[in-house]
Design a protein around this motif. Structure first.
Motif, PDB file in Angstrom:
ATOM      1  N   SER A   1       5.466  10.320  -6.408  1.00  0.00           N
ATOM      2  CA  SER A   1       4.150  10.893  -6.119  1.00  0.00           C
ATOM      3  C   SER A   1       3.057   9.827  -6.280  1.00  0.00           C
ATOM      4  N   ASP A   2       1.838  10.194  -5.940  1.00  0.00           N
ATOM      5  CA  ASP A   2       0.707   9.293  -6.161  1.00  0.00           C
ATOM      6  C   ASP A   2       0.569   8.962  -7.646  1.00  0.00           C
TER       7      ASP A   2
ATOM      8  N   ILE B   1       3.096   6.370  -8.535  1.00  0.00           N
ATOM      9  CA  ILE B   1       2.693   5.042  -8.051  1.00  0.00           C
ATOM     10  C   ILE B   1       1.693   4.420  -9.019  1.00  0.00           C
ATOM     11  N   LEU B   2       0.764   5.204  -9.538  1.00  0.00           N
ATOM     12  CA  LEU B   2      -0.203   4.690 -10.515  1.00  0.00           C
ATOM     13  C   LEU B   2       0.505   4.213 -11.784  1.00  0.00           C
TER      14      LEU B   2
ATOM     15  N   HIS C   1      -3.258   4.014  -2.727  1.00  0.00           N
ATOM     16  CA  HIS C   1      -3.149   3.065  -3.836  1.00  0.00           C
ATOM     17  C   HIS C   1      -2.403   1.795  -3.428  1.00  0.00           C
TER      18      HIS C   1
ATOM     19  N   TYR D   1       8.498   6.769  -1.768  1.00  0.00           N
ATOM     20  CA  TYR D   1       7.178   7.401  -1.717  1.00  0.00           C
ATOM     21  C   TYR D   1       7.046   8.256  -0.457  1.00  0.00           C
TER      22      TYR D   1
ATOM     23  N   GLN E   1       0.845  -1.194   0.000  1.00  0.00           N
ATOM     24  CA  GLN E   1       0.000   0.000   0.000  1.00  0.00           C
ATOM     25  C   GLN E   1       0.879   1.242   0.000  1.00  0.00           C
ATOM     26  N   TYR E   2       0.575   2.188  -0.890  1.00  0.00           N
ATOM     27  CA  TYR E   2       1.265   3.480  -0.964  1.00  0.00           C
ATOM     28  C   TYR E   2       0.196   4.553  -0.967  1.00  0.00           C
ATOM     29  N   GLY E   3       0.032   5.241   0.163  1.00  0.00           N
ATOM     30  CA  GLY E   3      -1.051   6.213   0.255  1.00  0.00           C
ATOM     31  C   GLY E   3      -2.381   5.501   0.069  1.00  0.00           C
TER      32      GLY E   3
END
Length: 98
Positions: free
Chosen positions: A82-83, A86-87, A51, A76, A47-49
């Motif tokens: 950044s978010d 990550i996407l 996402h 991260y 999990q990252y933030g």
């Protein structure tokens, strides 16, 4: 940072297996090959933030920035990824169900 027991110990041990991409201010994300190190075949979810990325196996994907090596999680948390990054990483390496 990198796992001191199982991660690469010197630059000579680093061999890029799969380049994922370059993100943000020059943060390079890649899978590396460490000779003699095996990986589990089980999917791994992180999990990252907000996402989640499901990786194909236990092999760690690393972030390289200004001569330092980080896990994606650390990069991260430090703001190197950044978010949106990550996407993009998920699009490139994440496992899709179905």
């Amino acid at each position: 940072m990198v796992d001191p027991e199982y991660g690469p110990k010197t630059a000579d041990e680093l061999r890029i297996e799969t380049l994922v991409g370059t993100f943000g201010d020059g943060c390079v994300v890649a899978y590396i090959d460490v000779p003699g190190l095996g990986y589990t075949q089980a999917f791994r979810t992180e999990q990252y933030g907000a996402h989640t990325i499901t990786f194909r196996d236990g092999q760690e994907c690393y972030a390289f920035y200004q001569n330092e090596v980080y896990t994606i999680e650390t990069a991260y948390k430090m703001g190197l990824l950044s978010d949106a990054d990550i996407l993009k990483i998920d699009e490139a390496v994440g496992v899709r169900e179905g």
